[in-house]
Design a protein around this motif. Structure first.
Motif, short mmCIF file in Angstrom:
data_model
loop_
_atom_site.label_atom_id
_atom_site.label_comp_id
_atom_site.label_asym_id
_atom_site.label_seq_id
_atom_site.Cartn_x
_atom_site.Cartn_y
_atom_site.Cartn_z
N THR A 65 0.84 -1.21 0.00
CA THR A 65 0.00 0.00 0.00
C THR A 65 0.87 1.25 0.00
OG1 THR A 65 -1.73 -1.19 1.21
CG2 THR A 65 -1.84 1.22 1.22
N LEU A 66 1.90 1.23 0.83
CA LEU A 66 2.82 2.37 0.87
C LEU A 66 3.55 2.54 -0.46
CD1 LEU A 66 4.36 1.84 4.42
CD2 LEU A 66 2.90 3.74 3.71
N PHE A 67 3.80 1.43 -1.15
CA PHE A 67 4.48 1.47 -2.45
C PHE A 67 3.71 2.33 -3.43
CE2 PHE A 67 6.90 -1.64 -5.49
CZ PHE A 67 7.72 -0.60 -5.88
N ILE A 68 2.38 2.22 -3.41
CA ILE A 68 1.54 3.02 -4.31
C ILE A 68 1.70 4.51 -4.03
CG2 ILE A 68 -0.82 3.54 -5.02
CD1 ILE A 68 -1.52 0.63 -4.30
N PHE A 69 1.60 4.88 -2.76
CA PHE A 69 1.71 6.29 -2.40
C PHE A 69 3.14 6.82 -2.62
CE2 PHE A 69 -2.05 4.94 -0.01
CZ PHE A 69 -2.95 5.92 -0.41
N LEU A 70 4.13 5.93 -2.44
CA LEU A 70 5.51 6.33 -2.69
C LEU A 70 5.71 6.70 -4.15
CD1 LEU A 70 8.58 6.54 -2.25
CD2 LEU A 70 8.69 4.06 -2.56
N VAL A 71 5.28 5.83 -5.05
CA VAL A 71 5.53 6.10 -6.46
C VAL A 71 4.75 7.32 -6.94
CG1 VAL A 71 3.73 4.66 -7.55
CG2 VAL A 71 5.96 4.94 -8.66
N LEU A 72 3.58 7.58 -6.35
CA LEU A 72 2.84 8.80 -6.71
C LEU A 72 3.60 10.05 -6.28
CD1 LEU A 72 -0.81 7.71 -5.81
CD2 LEU A 72 0.15 8.07 -8.10
N ALA A 73 4.21 10.00 -5.09
CA ALA A 73 5.01 11.14 -4.63
C ALA A 73 6.24 11.33 -5.51
CB ALA A 73 5.42 10.93 -3.17
N LEU A 74 6.90 10.24 -5.87
CA LEU A 74 8.08 10.33 -6.73
C LEU A 74 7.70 10.80 -8.13
CD1 LEU A 74 9.98 7.07 -5.69
CD2 LEU A 74 10.64 9.43 -5.17
N TYR A 75 6.56 10.36 -8.62
CA TYR A 75 6.09 10.81 -9.93
C TYR A 75 5.87 12.33 -9.93
CZ TYR A 75 3.04 11.31 -14.01
OH TYR A 75 2.49 11.71 -15.21
N ARG A 76 5.27 12.81 -8.86
CA ARG A 76 5.03 14.25 -8.75
C ARG A 76 6.34 15.03 -8.71
NH1 ARG A 76 1.34 17.08 -4.03
NH2 ARG A 76 1.52 19.23 -4.77
N LEU A 77 7.33 14.47 -8.00
CA LEU A 77 8.62 15.14 -7.85
C LEU A 77 9.44 15.11 -9.13
CD1 LEU A 77 10.71 16.44 -5.83
CD2 LEU A 77 11.54 14.10 -5.45
N LEU A 78 9.42 13.96 -9.83
CA LEU A 78 10.35 13.74 -10.93
C LEU A 78 9.73 13.88 -12.32
CD1 LEU A 78 12.17 10.67 -9.35
CD2 LEU A 78 13.10 12.99 -9.61
N ARG A 79 8.43 14.06 -12.40
CA ARG A 79 7.79 14.20 -13.70
C ARG A 79 8.38 15.34 -14.54
NH1 ARG A 79 1.50 15.42 -13.65
NH2 ARG A 79 2.35 17.20 -12.52
N PRO A 80 8.74 16.48 -13.95
CA PRO A 80 9.34 17.55 -14.76
C PRO A 80 10.65 17.17 -15.44
CG PRO A 80 8.58 18.42 -12.66
CD PRO A 80 8.51 16.94 -12.56
N VAL A 81 11.34 16.16 -14.90
CA VAL A 81 12.63 15.76 -15.48
C VAL A 81 12.43 15.09 -16.83
CG1 VAL A 81 14.71 14.36 -15.14
CG2 VAL A 81 13.61 15.49 -13.18
N HIS A 82 11.51 14.12 -16.87
CA HIS A 82 11.23 13.39 -18.12
C HIS A 82 9.89 12.69 -17.96
CE1 HIS A 82 11.65 10.77 -21.59
NE2 HIS A 82 12.76 11.40 -21.94
N GLU A 83 8.89 13.17 -18.68
CA GLU A 83 7.53 12.66 -18.53
C GLU A 83 7.44 11.17 -18.83
OE1 GLU A 83 3.40 12.79 -17.82
OE2 GLU A 83 4.82 14.46 -17.58
N SER A 84 8.09 10.70 -19.88
CA SER A 84 7.98 9.29 -20.28
C SER A 84 8.61 8.36 -19.25
CB SER A 84 8.63 9.07 -21.65
OG SER A 84 7.94 9.78 -22.65
N TYR A 85 9.80 8.73 -18.75
CA TYR A 85 10.45 7.91 -17.73
C TYR A 85 9.60 7.86 -16.46
CZ TYR A 85 14.79 8.12 -20.49
OH TYR A 85 15.74 8.02 -21.47
N ALA A 86 9.01 8.99 -16.11
CA ALA A 86 8.19 9.05 -14.90
C ALA A 86 6.95 8.16 -15.05
CB ALA A 86 7.78 10.49 -14.60
N ARG A 87 6.35 8.18 -16.23
CA ARG A 87 5.18 7.32 -16.46
C ARG A 87 5.57 5.85 -16.42
NH1 ARG A 87 2.07 10.34 -21.53
NH2 ARG A 87 1.25 12.11 -20.34
N LEU A 88 6.71 5.52 -17.02
CA LEU A 88 7.17 4.13 -17.00
C LEU A 88 7.41 3.66 -15.57
CD1 LEU A 88 8.12 1.59 -18.45
CD2 LEU A 88 10.40 2.64 -18.64
#
Length: 235
Positions: A65-88
């Motif tokens: 369960t924590l894994f889901i919320f972790l990746v959502l937080a990381l996606y929010r943080l790192l999406r500006p770096v590279h959208e495709s990598y963040a989605r993957l």
């Protein structure tokens, strides 16, 4: 909107809690209860410490369960770096979590087999013990399967960290090394199980170093907000 530093520290905290839950459920509890190759001793241990066994299941549920919320937080943080990598990165975790949840059914099956309910009266104790070990073995191989995704998600995560500019590149390299460590461990278990005892200690180190390094950095140092802002504007 939360600042990048708050998001980074939230991700670090979630990652840390996930790590503790995972170590308890995946490592500590089995080490206390499971006796390799001895169905009678293993089932006796589970019956004598049923609370610990159940706590391990709950810890595994919490971890995923924590894994889901972790990746959502990381996606929010790192999406500006590279959208495709963040989605993957996000997709690989979203695929991994249901597999891990489903695998916990094997652990629950052991409790059913040892529950002494009436419909199991057709089996003698030795048969029930053997069946319990079968489900524990299936649970183990379920971990081996989902471990592929536990490794794969670290590669785009590592690339994002490496190219971010607001997190040390070394952390990204360590995460990518950890990715191949998880994959090596899983492939060795499936193809060359006799070599697992040699590979597992090495891959454990790569995973621990890579993941706990990023956890500590996110918790303690956070991110360079000016650089993160530039990355967001560039995206």
């Amino acid at each position: 909107m939360d600042s990048p530093n708050k998001t980074a520290r939230l991700a670090g905290l979630l990652y840390l809690l996930m790590g503790f839950a995972g170590m308890f459920g995946l490592m500590y509890v089995p080490s206390q209860l499971i006796v390799s190759g001895d169905a009678a001793a293993t089932t006796a241990n589970i019956l004598q410490a049923e609370g610990l066994y159940r706590a391990g299941i709950v810890a595994n549920l919490l971890c995923q369960t924590l894994f889901i919320f972790l990746v959502l937080a990381l996606y929010r943080l790192l999406r500006p770096v590279h959208e495709s990598y963040a989605r993957l990165m996000l997709v690989l975790v979203i695929v991994a979590v249901p597999i891990a949840f489903l695998n916990l059914v094997n652990q629950l099956a052991v409790l059913v087999l040892l529950s002494e309910v009436e419909f199991l009266a057709a089996f003698d104790p030795a048969q029930l013990q053997a069946l319990a070990m079968v489900f524990l073995r299936l649970y183990h191989y379920g971990i081996v399967v989902v471990e592929v995704f536990w490794g794969l998600w670290l590669f785009p995560f590592g690339l994002l960290v490496y190219h971010s500019g607001f997190l040390p590149r070394l952390l990204g390299i360590l995460l990518m090394i950890a990715c191949f460590g998880y994959l090596a461990n899983s492939v060795t278990e499936l193809l060359f199980p006799t070599f697992q005892k040699f590979v597992s200690p090495i891959t454990s180190v790569t995973g621990t170093v890579g993941e706990f390094s990023i956890i500590l950095w996110l918790l303690i140092k956070g991110v360079n907000e000016k650089t993160q802002s530039v990355a967001a504007q560039a995206a």
